[in-house]
Motif scaffolding. Structure first.
Motif, mmCIF file in Angstrom:
data_model
loop_
_atom_site.group_PDB
_atom_site.id
_atom_site.type_symbol
_atom_site.label_atom_id
_atom_site.label_comp_id
_atom_site.label_asym_id
_atom_site.label_seq_id
_atom_site.Cartn_x
_atom_site.Cartn_y
_atom_site.Cartn_z
ATOM 1 N N HIS A 25 7.156 14.538 24.605
ATOM 2 C CA HIS A 25 6.641 13.398 23.644
ATOM 3 C C HIS A 25 7.071 12.595 23.172
ATOM 4 N N SER A 26 9.227 12.580 22.836
ATOM 5 C CA SER A 26 9.235 11.727 23.089
ATOM 6 C C SER A 26 9.601 10.472 24.418
ATOM 7 N N LEU A 27 9.404 11.737 25.096
ATOM 8 C CA LEU A 27 9.169 10.569 26.467
ATOM 9 C C LEU A 27 7.918 9.834 26.859
ATOM 10 N N GLU A 28 7.160 10.366 26.162
ATOM 11 C CA GLU A 28 6.057 9.181 25.898
ATOM 12 C C GLU A 28 5.918 8.411 25.154
ATOM 13 N N ASP A 29 6.890 8.442 23.586
ATOM 14 C CA ASP A 29 6.714 7.308 23.008
ATOM 15 C C ASP A 29 7.474 6.345 23.635
ATOM 16 N N PHE A 35 6.228 0.348 27.906
ATOM 17 C CA PHE A 35 4.300 -0.621 28.331
ATOM 18 C C PHE A 35 3.979 -1.946 26.987
ATOM 19 N N GLU A 36 4.051 -1.296 25.618
ATOM 20 C CA GLU A 36 2.855 -1.906 24.900
ATOM 21 C C GLU A 36 4.085 -3.432 24.896
ATOM 22 N N ALA A 37 5.245 -3.448 24.792
ATOM 23 C CA ALA A 37 6.160 -5.107 25.588
ATOM 24 C C ALA A 37 5.860 -5.064 26.878
ATOM 25 N N ILE A 38 5.814 -4.670 28.016
ATOM 26 C CA ILE A 38 5.651 -5.397 28.693
ATOM 27 C C ILE A 38 3.634 -5.852 28.976
ATOM 28 N N ASP A 39 3.120 -5.472 28.092
ATOM 29 C CA ASP A 39 1.751 -5.425 27.909
ATOM 30 C C ASP A 39 1.228 -6.810 26.839
ATOM 31 N N GLY A 40 2.975 -7.328 25.975
ATOM 32 C CA GLY A 40 2.941 -7.930 25.286
ATOM 33 C C GLY A 40 3.619 -9.141 26.463
ATOM 34 N N ARG A 41 4.310 -9.007 27.308
ATOM 35 C CA ARG A 41 4.868 -10.254 28.338
ATOM 36 C C ARG A 41 3.827 -10.371 28.843
ATOM 37 N N PHE A 42 3.092 -9.517 29.447
ATOM 38 C CA PHE A 42 2.046 -9.796 30.541
ATOM 39 C C PHE A 42 0.780 -10.909 29.520
ATOM 40 N N GLY A 43 0.639 -10.367 28.167
ATOM 41 C CA GLY A 43 0.246 -11.278 26.981
ATOM 42 C C GLY A 43 0.476 -12.701 27.194
ATOM 43 N N VAL A 44 1.587 -12.985 27.083
ATOM 44 C CA VAL A 44 2.399 -14.093 26.431
ATOM 45 C C VAL A 44 2.110 -14.886 28.162
#
Length: 186
Positions: A25-29, A35-44
């Motif tokens: 769970h901690s690895l998943e978190d 992944f959210e940071a990467i998705d944010g960067r892709f969004g930018v």
């Protein structure tokens, strides 16, 4: 598997499974955050690409507008130059007519003056024949004069040689008398 296996208590197994679950769970978190940071960067990146695309569309539209202006100017220049070339062609037509008139006038003048030129050519031929005859006639006279000059040269050379010989004899006589006078007088 035999009897030599280590047997764990169910509490230990449950604790191990709970610990592994907690780690998952901690690895998943942690991975979700990344992944959210990467998705944010892709969004930018997608937003920037959209901005660049819109800006480039405006630029290409401006370039297309400039090409349209250039094409209009070229069409205007083409029409203007076409009129100029037509005017030049008209001038060449006038020049061709004038040249035809000049050629006609030259042909008429040539026919008119051809007899005169033929008469002049005949006179020149007569003059050349007279000059050749006079040259041949005078050539004999010049040959005779040249022979007379050669004869005179021989006579002058003979006289000079004779005078030199006489002068030499006189010098020998004078020198001989001076030597004889010195020998007998001395």
């Amino acid at each position: 598997m035999g009897d030599d296996k280590v047997k764990e208590s169910p509490a230990e197994v449950f604790a191990t499974v709970t610990e592994v679950n907690s780690l998952f769970h901690s690895l998943e978190d942690m991975l979700v955050t990344r992944f959210e940071a990467i998705d944010g960067r892709f969004g930018v990146i997608v937003e920037k690409l959209t901005e660049i695309d819109a800006r480039n569309d405006d630029r290409f539209a401006a370039i297309d507008g400039r090409f349209g202006v250039i094409e209009e100017k070229l069409a205007e220049m083409d029409a203007k130059y076409e009129r100029r070339f037509e005017a030049i062609d008209g001038r060449f037509g006038v020049l061709d007519k004038k040249l035809a008139e000049i050629e006609k006038n030259l042909a008429e003048m040539n026919a008119k003056y051809e007899e005169r030129f033929e008469a002049i050519d005949f006179r020149f031929e007569v003059l050349v024949e007279k000059l050749n005859a006079m040259d041949a006639k005078n050539e004999g006279k010049f040959d005779l004069l040249e022979q007379k000059f050669v004869s005179q040269d021989f006579k002058i050379e003979h006289c000079v040689t004779s005078a030199n010989n006489k002068l030499m004899i006189m010098l020998l006589v004078i020198a001989g008398s001076i030597i004889a006078g010195l020998l007998y007088g001395g």
